[in-house]
Design a protein around this motif. Structure first.
Motif, PDB file in Angstrom:
ATOM      1  N   ALA A  97       0.853  -1.191   0.000  1.00 23.45           N
ATOM      2  CA  ALA A  97       0.000   0.000   0.000  1.00 23.45           C
ATOM      3  C   ALA A  97       0.884   1.234   0.000  1.00 23.45           C
ATOM      4  N   VAL A  98       0.782   2.019  -1.061  1.00 21.87           N
ATOM      5  CA  VAL A  98       1.584   3.231  -1.170  1.00 21.87           C
ATOM      6  C   VAL A  98       0.692   4.467  -1.061  1.00 21.87           C
ATOM      7  N   ARG A  99      -0.375   4.476  -1.820  1.00 21.28           N
ATOM      8  CA  ARG A  99      -1.337   5.575  -1.808  1.00 21.28           C
ATOM      9  C   ARG A  99      -2.692   5.013  -1.455  1.00 21.28           C
ATOM     10  N   SER A 100      -3.738   5.613  -1.946  1.00 19.77           N
ATOM     11  CA  SER A 100      -5.076   5.087  -1.687  1.00 19.77           C
ATOM     12  C   SER A 100      -5.248   3.771  -2.444  1.00 19.77           C
ATOM     13  N   ARG A 101      -6.221   2.992  -2.031  1.00 24.56           N
ATOM     14  CA  ARG A 101      -6.462   1.692  -2.662  1.00 24.56           C
ATOM     15  C   ARG A 101      -6.701   1.849  -4.165  1.00 24.56           C
ATOM     16  N   PHE A 102      -7.533   2.818  -4.547  1.00 21.11           N
ATOM     17  CA  PHE A 102      -7.843   3.034  -5.958  1.00 21.11           C
ATOM     18  C   PHE A 102      -6.593   3.396  -6.754  1.00 21.11           C
ATOM     19  N   THR A 103      -5.792   4.318  -6.238  1.00 18.33           N
ATOM     20  CA  THR A 103      -4.584   4.753  -6.940  1.00 18.33           C
ATOM     21  C   THR A 103      -3.599   3.598  -7.103  1.00 18.33           C
ATOM     22  N   ASP A 104      -3.419   2.807  -6.051  1.00 21.86           N
ATOM     23  CA  ASP A 104      -2.515   1.660  -6.147  1.00 21.86           C
ATOM     24  C   ASP A 104      -3.009   0.650  -7.171  1.00 21.86           C
ATOM     25  N   MET A 105      -4.307   0.345  -7.148  1.00 22.07           N
ATOM     26  CA  MET A 105      -4.849  -0.634  -8.095  1.00 22.07           C
ATOM     27  C   MET A 105      -4.678  -0.161  -9.533  1.00 22.07           C
ATOM     28  N   VAL A 106      -4.979   1.098  -9.789  1.00 25.51           N
ATOM     29  CA  VAL A 106      -4.855   1.622 -11.151  1.00 25.51           C
ATOM     30  C   VAL A 106      -3.385   1.634 -11.588  1.00 25.51           C
ATOM     31  N   THR A 107      -2.502   2.073 -10.709  1.00 24.31           N
ATOM     32  CA  THR A 107      -1.085   2.145 -11.062  1.00 24.31           C
ATOM     33  C   THR A 107      -0.511   0.763 -11.337  1.00 24.31           C
ATOM     34  N   TYR A 108      -0.700  -0.170 -10.410  1.00 19.71           N
ATOM     35  CA  TYR A 108      -0.179  -1.527 -10.616  1.00 19.71           C
ATOM     36  C   TYR A 108      -0.821  -2.176 -11.835  1.00 19.71           C
ATOM     37  N   GLY A 109      -2.116  -2.018 -11.997  1.00 18.66           N
ATOM     38  CA  GLY A 109      -2.818  -2.648 -13.114  1.00 18.66           C
ATOM     39  C   GLY A 109      -2.398  -2.100 -14.464  1.00 18.66           C
ATOM     40  N   VAL A 110      -2.356  -0.779 -14.603  1.00 19.11           N
ATOM     41  CA  VAL A 110      -1.997  -0.164 -15.886  1.00 19.11           C
ATOM     42  C   VAL A 110      -0.555  -0.498 -16.253  1.00 19.11           C
ATOM     43  N   LEU A 111       0.359  -0.390 -15.296  1.00 22.79           N
ATOM     44  CA  LEU A 111       1.752  -0.732 -15.592  1.00 22.79           C
ATOM     45  C   LEU A 111       1.902  -2.209 -15.938  1.00 22.79           C
ATOM     46  N   GLY A 112       1.198  -3.082 -15.211  1.00 25.34           N
ATOM     47  CA  GLY A 112       1.273  -4.514 -15.489  1.00 25.34           C
ATOM     48  C   GLY A 112       0.752  -4.854 -16.870  1.00 25.34           C
ATOM     49  N   VAL A 113      -0.400  -4.296 -17.245  1.00 26.33           N
ATOM     50  CA  VAL A 113      -0.973  -4.558 -18.568  1.00 26.33           C
ATOM     51  C   VAL A 113      -0.076  -3.988 -19.659  1.00 26.33           C
ATOM     52  N   ALA A 114       0.465  -2.791 -19.458  1.00 27.82           N
ATOM     53  CA  ALA A 114       1.339  -2.181 -20.461  1.00 27.82           C
ATOM     54  C   ALA A 114       2.593  -3.028 -20.672  1.00 27.82           C
ATOM     55  N   ILE A 115       3.216  -3.482 -19.588  1.00 29.05           N
ATOM     56  CA  ILE A 115       4.416  -4.309 -19.712  1.00 29.05           C
ATOM     57  C   ILE A 115       4.078  -5.633 -20.388  1.00 29.05           C
ATOM     58  N   LEU A 116       2.958  -6.224 -20.019  1.00 29.51           N
ATOM     59  CA  LEU A 116       2.541  -7.491 -20.625  1.00 29.51           C
ATOM     60  C   LEU A 116       2.289  -7.330 -22.127  1.00 29.51           C
ATOM     61  N   LEU A 117       1.572  -6.278 -22.523  1.00 28.05           N
ATOM     62  CA  LEU A 117       1.299  -6.048 -23.946  1.00 28.05           C
ATOM     63  C   LEU A 117       2.579  -5.769 -24.722  1.00 28.05           C
ATOM     64  N   LEU A 118       3.455  -4.948 -24.157  1.00 27.92           N
ATOM     65  CA  LEU A 118       4.718  -4.661 -24.835  1.00 27.92           C
ATOM     66  C   LEU A 118       5.581  -5.915 -24.959  1.00 27.92           C
ATOM     67  N   ALA A 119       5.549  -6.781 -23.952  1.00 26.73           N
ATOM     68  CA  ALA A 119       6.315  -8.027 -24.029  1.00 26.73           C
ATOM     69  C   ALA A 119       5.787  -8.925 -25.141  1.00 26.73           C
ATOM     70  N   MET A 120       4.485  -8.916 -25.352  1.00 31.23           N
ATOM     71  CA  MET A 120       3.917  -9.762 -26.412  1.00 31.23           C
ATOM     72  C   MET A 120       4.130  -9.158 -27.798  1.00 31.23           C
ATOM     73  N   MET A 121       4.478  -7.880 -27.875  1.00 29.21           N
ATOM     74  CA  MET A 121       4.697  -7.222 -29.160  1.00 29.21           C
ATOM     75  C   MET A 121       6.169  -7.142 -29.539  1.00 29.21           C
ATOM     76  N   VAL A 122       7.058  -7.720 -28.738  1.00 32.50           N
ATOM     77  CA  VAL A 122       8.498  -7.629 -28.981  1.00 32.50           C
ATOM     78  C   VAL A 122       8.845  -8.311 -30.301  1.00 32.50           C
ATOM     79  N   GLN A 123       9.700  -7.679 -31.052  1.00 32.06           N
ATOM     80  CA  GLN A 123      10.193  -8.230 -32.310  1.00 32.06           C
ATOM     81  C   GLN A 123      11.384  -9.135 -32.038  1.00 32.06           C
ATOM     82  N   PRO A 124      11.728 -10.089 -32.808  1.00 32.61           N
ATOM     83  CA  PRO A 124      11.047 -10.587 -33.997  1.00 32.61           C
ATOM     84  C   PRO A 124       9.931 -11.550 -33.612  1.00 32.61           C
ATOM     85  N   GLU A 125       9.087 -11.802 -34.552  1.00 30.47           N
ATOM     86  CA  GLU A 125       7.947 -12.698 -34.394  1.00 30.47           C
ATOM     87  C   GLU A 125       7.074 -12.341 -33.187  1.00 30.47           C
ATOM     88  N   PRO A 126       6.423 -11.192 -33.231  1.00 25.05           N
ATOM     89  CA  PRO A 126       5.572 -10.804 -32.095  1.00 25.05           C
ATOM     90  C   PRO A 126       4.380 -11.734 -31.943  1.00 25.05           C
TER      91      PRO A 126
END
Length: 162
Positions: free
Chosen positions: A117-146
């Motif tokens: 817990a760093v900030r409010s529950r909502f802020t932590d959930m949004v921050t962890y979730g958005v960063l996690g999804v962004a990293i996951l999507l970028l990992a699946m788009m890595v070249q070569p052969e995304p």
């Protein structure tokens, strides 16, 4: 004499500095006056612990057991970094993204998550979730052969390079 003592009093106040002259006094719990800072007198009165910032286990448990949510997330991130170091870049970064999304889920479901817990529950959930999804999507788009192809991102990449 009155003028001289007034000027001496003013020079003594300036020697002590503005913090001594402008310090705000308040009454402590024991009834005695206390000096407080005037750094942010209008906005910040006290810092509250984030919602869910208490221990994740009872106080008699050892320190690692009390902070198991943040240790779980950090362990998964460490595993992802280790996999990345051993030439499994896509899998390692996906593990890091999943770890952050797991942190968002824990922050949402558990009443007490300790240092996760760093900030409010909502802020932590949004921050962890958005960063996690962004990293996951970028990992699946890595070249070569995304594994994931998003056409408008290819167009944006070609537009910026051309």
């Amino acid at each position: 004499m009155g003028v001289e003592s007034g000027s001496v009093g003013q020079s003594a106040a300036h020697e002590d500095g503005p913090s001594a002259q402008g310090a705000v006094s308040t009454v402590g719990s024991d009834g005695r006056p206390q000096r407080t800072s005037r750094r942010f007198p209008l906005f910040t009165r006290d810092t509250a612990r984030p919602e869910g910032g208490g221990r994740a286990a009872s106080g008699d448990a050892p320190a690692p057991a009390r902070q198991w949510p943040v240790l779980a997330v950090l362990s998964l991130v460490g595993l992802g970094l280790l996999l990345t170091a051993f030439d499994l870049f896509r899998i390692g970064t996906m593990v890091i993204g999943v770890a952050l999304m797991a942190g968002a889920v824990m922050r949402w479901t558990l009443p007490s998550v300790g240092m996760l817990a760093v900030r409010s529950r909502f802020t932590d959930m949004v921050t962890y979730g958005v960063l996690g999804v962004a990293i996951l999507l970028l990992a699946m788009m890595v070249q070569p052969e995304p594994w994931l192809k998003i056409p408008f991102l290819d167009d944006a990449l070609h537009f910026t390079i051309s």
